[in-house]
Design an enzyme around this catalytic site. Structure first.
Site, PDB file in Angstrom:
ATOM      1  CG  HIS A   1      -9.221   0.610  -0.329  1.00 19.77           C
ATOM      2  ND1 HIS A   1      -8.610   0.451   0.895  1.00 19.77           N
ATOM      3  CD2 HIS A   1     -10.557   0.636  -0.079  1.00 19.77           C
ATOM      4  CE1 HIS A   1      -9.527   0.390   1.846  1.00 19.77           C
ATOM      5  NE2 HIS A   1     -10.721   0.510   1.293  1.00 19.77           N
TER       6      HIS A   1
ATOM      7  CG  ASP B   1      -6.257  -2.266   3.472  1.00 24.46           C
ATOM      8  OD1 ASP B   1      -5.151  -2.036   3.997  1.00 24.46           O
ATOM      9  OD2 ASP B   1      -6.883  -1.442   2.779  1.00 24.46           O
TER      10      ASP B   1
ATOM     11  CG  HIS C   1      -3.988  -1.494  -1.371  1.00 27.66           C
ATOM     12  ND1 HIS C   1      -5.145  -2.189  -1.640  1.00 27.66           N
ATOM     13  CD2 HIS C   1      -4.300  -0.600  -0.392  1.00 27.66           C
ATOM     14  CE1 HIS C   1      -6.111  -1.742  -0.852  1.00 27.66           C
ATOM     15  NE2 HIS C   1      -5.634  -0.781  -0.087  1.00 27.66           N
TER      16      HIS C   1
ATOM     17  CB  SER D   1      -0.902   0.012   1.239  1.00 24.39           C
ATOM     18  OG  SER D   1      -1.427   1.309   1.416  1.00 24.39           O
TER      19      SER D   1
ATOM     20  CG  MET E   1     -11.069   3.900   2.176  1.00 24.43           C
ATOM     21  SD  MET E   1      -9.495   3.848   3.045  1.00 24.43           S
ATOM     22  CE  MET E   1      -8.396   3.873   1.648  1.00 24.43           C
TER      23      MET E   1
ATOM     24  CG  MET F   1      -8.040   7.835   2.279  1.00 30.43           C
ATOM     25  SD  MET F   1      -7.059   7.988   3.770  1.00 30.43           S
ATOM     26  CE  MET F   1      -6.357   6.348   3.863  1.00 30.43           C
TER      27      MET F   1
ATOM     28  CG  MET G   1     -11.689  -1.862   5.457  1.00 33.06           C
ATOM     29  SD  MET G   1     -10.167  -1.537   4.541  1.00 33.06           S
ATOM     30  CE  MET G   1      -9.096  -0.808   5.795  1.00 33.06           C
TER      31      MET G   1
ATOM     32  CG  ASP H   1      -5.020   2.789   0.785  1.00 42.34           C
ATOM     33  OD1 ASP H   1      -6.009   2.039   0.781  1.00 42.34           O
ATOM     34  OD2 ASP H   1      -3.891   2.440   1.184  1.00 42.34           O
TER      35      ASP H   1
HETATM   36  C1  DX5 Z   1      -5.987   2.483   5.457  1.00 44.05           C
HETATM   37  C2  DX5 Z   1      -5.641   1.853   4.148  1.00 44.05           C
HETATM   38  C3  DX5 Z   1      -4.583   0.818   4.182  1.00 44.05           C
HETATM   39  C4  DX5 Z   1      -3.286   1.229   4.831  1.00 44.05           C
HETATM   40  C5  DX5 Z   1      -2.753   0.024   5.525  1.00 44.05           C
HETATM   41  O1  DX5 Z   1      -7.275   2.966   5.458  1.00 44.05           O
HETATM   42  O2  DX5 Z   1      -6.775   1.276   3.512  1.00 44.05           O
HETATM   43  O3  DX5 Z   1      -4.357   0.293   2.865  1.00 44.05           O
HETATM   44  O4  DX5 Z   1      -2.311   1.710   3.949  1.00 44.05           O
HETATM   45  O5  DX5 Z   1      -1.600   0.362   6.215  1.00 44.05           O
HETATM   46  P1  DX5 Z   1      -0.888  -0.621   7.234  1.00 44.05           P
HETATM   47  O6  DX5 Z   1      -0.484  -1.847   6.464  1.00 44.05           O
HETATM   48  O7  DX5 Z   1       0.258   0.174   7.730  1.00 44.05           O
HETATM   49  O8  DX5 Z   1      -1.888  -0.948   8.319  1.00 44.05           O
HETATM   50 ZN    ZN Z   2      -6.443   0.209   1.577  1.00 47.16          ZN
END
Ligand code: DX5
Ligand code: ZN
Length: 218
Positions: free
Chosen positions: A65, A174, A32, A7, A67, A36, A136, A34
């Protein structure tokens, strides 16, 4: 087939191209990403222009992903930016069926994500249509959080639910996945492993190699 999906939320954004190259050269096949929006989760990360830029530098499977609220509005834009798999959260999709269809119509694989306390039964009538389910294992929004233990049972139950229907759909996990607990989630039935801080903290190439050994990918 097990896959590691580093990620980039935990990457150095001032050296993003370099960090992406490192995980790719170390053998990771998925990336991956993310996204947001400061509404669905209490944080902002990156968006479409960044995905377009790294798409030009990488042939990895872009596992995006979302969010964000109202993901339907942006499906086409993420396809054009280079997403291969698009994940939406069930909690913000009142017409989940339609959203999944739109993702596929735009040439991407469809994945639905569930927050840690969202029950599996929201997937009951869409499971057959999915390429992947993202569970999650932290509350989304930030990297570096601790794995929520009740997730293990949820992974097991989802794998059973799929098996009972004769489905072989990827289960991605994740949040809070480290070298010392990745075996727990694999044994429970997950096969796509997201890791942010555990990959980008320290020696990136070594971290990828160590994960891939446990995943049986290396
Ligand atoms: C958080 C993300 C994850 C995040 C995970 O909302 O969806 O993908 O990067 O990070 P780690 O592996 O550090 O928990
Ligand atoms: Zn994620």
């Amino acid at each position: 087939m097990n896959k590691l999906a580093p990620s980039i939320l935990s990457a150095d954004f001032a050296a993003l191209g370099e960090d992406v190259r490192k995980v790719e050269e170390a053998g990771a096949e998925y990336l991956h990403i993310d996204v947001m929006d400061g509404h669905f989760v209490p944080n902002y990360s990156l968006g479409i222009p960044v995905i377009e830029s790294i798409r030009r530098k990488s042939v990895m499977v872009f596992d995006v992903h979302l969010m964000i609220d109202n993901p339907d509005q942006y499906i086409k834009a993420f396809a054009e930016a280079g997403a291969d798999i698009l994940t939406v959260h069930a909690e913000v999709c009142p017409h989940l069926n339609r959203t999944i269809a739109a993702i596929k119509e735009n040439g991407m694989k469809a994945c639905v994500a569930l927050n840690p306390t969202t029950p599996l039964n929201v997937l009951d009538y869409v499971l057959e249509d999915l390429d992947m389910v993202l569970l999650m294992t932290i509350n989304p929004g930030f990297g570096g959080q601790k794995y929520i233990e009740s997730s293990t049972r949820k992974i097991q139950e989802l794998r059973k639910m799929m098996e009972a229907r004769g489905l072989e759909i990827d289960i991605e996990v994740d949040g809070g996945i480290k070298l010392n607990n990745v075996k727990t989630v694999l044994d429970a039935g997950a096969n796509i492993i997201v890791a942010g801080s555990a990959v980008f903290g320290g020696d990136i190439e070594k971290n990828v190699t160590d994960f891939m050994k446990i995943l049986g990918e290396a």
